[in-house]
Design a protein around this motif. Structure first.
Motif, PDB file in Angstrom:
ATOM      1  N   VAL A  23      15.752  58.779  29.598  1.00 60.14           N
ATOM      2  CA  VAL A  23      16.408  57.125  29.373  1.00 60.14           C
ATOM      3  C   VAL A  23      16.865  58.072  27.731  1.00 60.14           C
ATOM      4  O   VAL A  23      16.667  58.228  26.861  1.00 60.14           O
ATOM      5  N   GLU A  24      18.576  57.769  28.060  1.00 60.39           N
ATOM      6  CA  GLU A  24      19.320  58.033  26.913  1.00 60.39           C
ATOM      7  C   GLU A  24      20.299  57.006  26.564  1.00 60.39           C
ATOM      8  O   GLU A  24      20.512  55.958  27.417  1.00 60.39           O
ATOM      9  N   ASP A  25      20.222  56.716  25.326  1.00 53.56           N
ATOM     10  CA  ASP A  25      21.607  55.102  25.024  1.00 53.56           C
ATOM     11  C   ASP A  25      22.741  55.897  24.685  1.00 53.56           C
ATOM     12  O   ASP A  25      22.900  57.468  24.670  1.00 53.56           O
ATOM     13  N   TYR A  26      23.741  55.056  25.629  1.00 56.76           N
ATOM     14  CA  TYR A  26      25.119  55.829  25.493  1.00 56.76           C
ATOM     15  C   TYR A  26      25.786  55.066  24.456  1.00 56.76           C
ATOM     16  O   TYR A  26      25.768  53.274  24.849  1.00 56.76           O
ATOM     17  N   ASN A  27      26.979  55.099  23.971  1.00 52.30           N
ATOM     18  CA  ASN A  27      27.798  53.939  23.383  1.00 52.30           C
ATOM     19  C   ASN A  27      29.476  54.509  23.212  1.00 52.30           C
ATOM     20  O   ASN A  27      30.441  53.561  22.725  1.00 52.30           O
ATOM     21  N   TYR A  28      29.465  54.514  24.623  1.00 52.25           N
ATOM     22  CA  TYR A  28      31.376  55.030  24.801  1.00 52.25           C
ATOM     23  C   TYR A  28      30.773  54.621  26.332  1.00 52.25           C
ATOM     24  O   TYR A  28      30.006  54.459  26.858  1.00 52.25           O
ATOM     25  N   GLY A  29      32.396  54.597  26.768  1.00 49.67           N
ATOM     26  CA  GLY A  29      32.652  54.255  27.941  1.00 49.67           C
ATOM     27  C   GLY A  29      34.069  53.563  28.751  1.00 49.67           C
ATOM     28  O   GLY A  29      34.539  53.294  27.503  1.00 49.67           O
ATOM     29  N   LYS A  30      34.326  53.397  29.703  1.00 47.74           N
ATOM     30  CA  LYS A  30      35.377  53.110  29.692  1.00 47.74           C
ATOM     31  C   LYS A  30      35.720  51.964  30.101  1.00 47.74           C
ATOM     32  O   LYS A  30      35.053  51.235  30.887  1.00 47.74           O
ATOM     33  N   ASN A  31      36.681  51.161  29.682  1.00 46.31           N
ATOM     34  CA  ASN A  31      37.486  49.555  29.717  1.00 46.31           C
ATOM     35  C   ASN A  31      38.322  49.841  29.855  1.00 46.31           C
ATOM     36  O   ASN A  31      39.589  49.675  29.619  1.00 46.31           O
ATOM     37  N   GLY A  32      38.727  49.000  31.188  1.00 46.55           N
ATOM     38  CA  GLY A  32      39.701  48.364  31.972  1.00 46.55           C
ATOM     39  C   GLY A  32      40.163  47.670  33.180  1.00 46.55           C
ATOM     40  O   GLY A  32      39.135  47.580  33.679  1.00 46.55           O
ATOM     41  N   ILE A  33      41.582  47.914  34.077  1.00 47.86           N
ATOM     42  CA  ILE A  33      41.458  47.029  34.993  1.00 47.86           C
ATOM     43  C   ILE A  33      41.357  47.897  36.067  1.00 47.86           C
ATOM     44  O   ILE A  33      41.906  49.511  35.985  1.00 47.86           O
ATOM     45  N   GLU A  34      40.611  48.002  37.258  1.00 46.24           N
ATOM     46  CA  GLU A  34      40.572  49.187  38.274  1.00 46.24           C
ATOM     47  C   GLU A  34      40.739  48.594  39.451  1.00 46.24           C
ATOM     48  O   GLU A  34      40.807  49.526  40.055  1.00 46.24           O
ATOM     49  N   TYR A  35      40.202  47.953  39.675  1.00 45.27           N
ATOM     50  CA  TYR A  35      41.017  46.858  40.613  1.00 45.27           C
ATOM     51  C   TYR A  35      41.367  45.985  41.446  1.00 45.27           C
ATOM     52  O   TYR A  35      41.546  44.655  40.617  1.00 45.27           O
ATOM     53  N   ILE A  36      42.188  45.398  41.898  1.00 46.12           N
ATOM     54  CA  ILE A  36      43.401  44.521  42.351  1.00 46.12           C
ATOM     55  C   ILE A  36      43.487  43.588  43.732  1.00 46.12           C
ATOM     56  O   ILE A  36      44.330  44.974  44.388  1.00 46.12           O
ATOM     57  N   VAL A  37      43.014  43.085  44.163  1.00 47.69           N
ATOM     58  CA  VAL A  37      43.375  42.681  45.303  1.00 47.69           C
ATOM     59  C   VAL A  37      44.240  41.453  45.005  1.00 47.69           C
ATOM     60  O   VAL A  37      43.927  40.554  44.785  1.00 47.69           O
ATOM     61  N   LYS A  38      45.366  41.377  46.515  1.00 47.75           N
ATOM     62  CA  LYS A  38      45.959  40.012  46.572  1.00 47.75           C
ATOM     63  C   LYS A  38      45.742  39.415  48.153  1.00 47.75           C
ATOM     64  O   LYS A  38      45.773  40.179  48.691  1.00 47.75           O
ATOM     65  N   ASN A  39      45.294  38.992  48.113  1.00 48.52           N
ATOM     66  CA  ASN A  39      45.114  37.767  49.135  1.00 48.52           C
ATOM     67  C   ASN A  39      45.922  36.964  49.858  1.00 48.52           C
ATOM     68  O   ASN A  39      46.715  36.836  49.046  1.00 48.52           O
ATOM     69  N   LYS A  40      45.546  37.162  51.252  1.00 45.33           N
ATOM     70  CA  LYS A  40      46.902  36.501  52.206  1.00 45.33           C
ATOM     71  C   LYS A  40      47.034  35.098  51.355  1.00 45.33           C
ATOM     72  O   LYS A  40      48.125  34.306  51.994  1.00 45.33           O
ATOM     73  N   ASN A  41      45.906  34.140  51.382  1.00 42.80           N
ATOM     74  CA  ASN A  41      46.025  32.806  50.667  1.00 42.80           C
ATOM     75  C   ASN A  41      46.407  32.391  49.331  1.00 42.80           C
ATOM     76  O   ASN A  41      46.603  31.366  48.620  1.00 42.80           O
ATOM     77  N   GLY A  42      47.144  33.670  48.673  1.00 43.51           N
ATOM     78  CA  GLY A  42      47.877  34.039  47.167  1.00 43.51           C
ATOM     79  C   GLY A  42      47.621  33.857  46.204  1.00 43.51           C
ATOM     80  O   GLY A  42      48.054  33.578  45.290  1.00 43.51           O
TER      81      GLY A  42
END
Length: 138
Positions: A23-42
């Motif tokens: 088990v290791e601690d980490y204090n960094y990682g990627k932050n951001g928008i990864e996926y966008i879905v536009k649905n048929k209902n608007g």
């Protein structure tokens, strides 16, 4: 055919069911928008991840969306996402404004197939003693 499916399930279960070797601690990682879905209902759903591990972030984002679509989670819910190489635990944050839904998934731990478990530790936690309030001229 049934034997093959059972064998595949047992193999997957065994690879994730074993105790972590490390088990290791980490204090960094990627932050951001990864996926966008536009649905048929608007409506539009934006999936963002925080403290993510770069090698699995895209797959986890898609799985977060699928979980959102199928389970209708509540804001602040802790969930588990299964990826090909890891099991990720984290917290959902949901914000809705009109036809736009923002879903944030904050990684808390990643259990890799290799046996390594990474636990996110915030390097700069906000505590009452570290918050400063600026005076405003308004």
């Amino acid at each position: 055919m049934r034997k093959i499916i059972i064998l595949m399930l047992l193999t997957t279960y065994c690879s994730f069911g074993q105790k972590s070797n490390k088990v290791e601690d980490y204090n960094y990682g990627k932050n951001g928008i990864e996926y966008i879905v536009k649905n048929k209902n608007g409506t539009t759903v934006i999936i963002s991840t925080f403290n993510s591990r770069p090698t699995i972030k895209d797959e986890v984002a898609v799985n977060v969306y699928n979980y959102f679509k199928e389970k209708s989670p509540i804001d602040g819910e802790k969930i588990t996402i299964i990826a090909n190489d890891a099991v990720v635990e984290g917290t959902y944050k949901i914000k809705i404004k009109g036809t736009l839904t923002s879903v944030e998934f904050h990684y808390e731990s990643v259990e890799w197939k290799s046996g390594l478990t990474e636990v996110y530790k915030n390097p700069n936690p906000i505590t009452p003693s570290t918050i400063s309030i600026a005076d405003s001229d308004e």
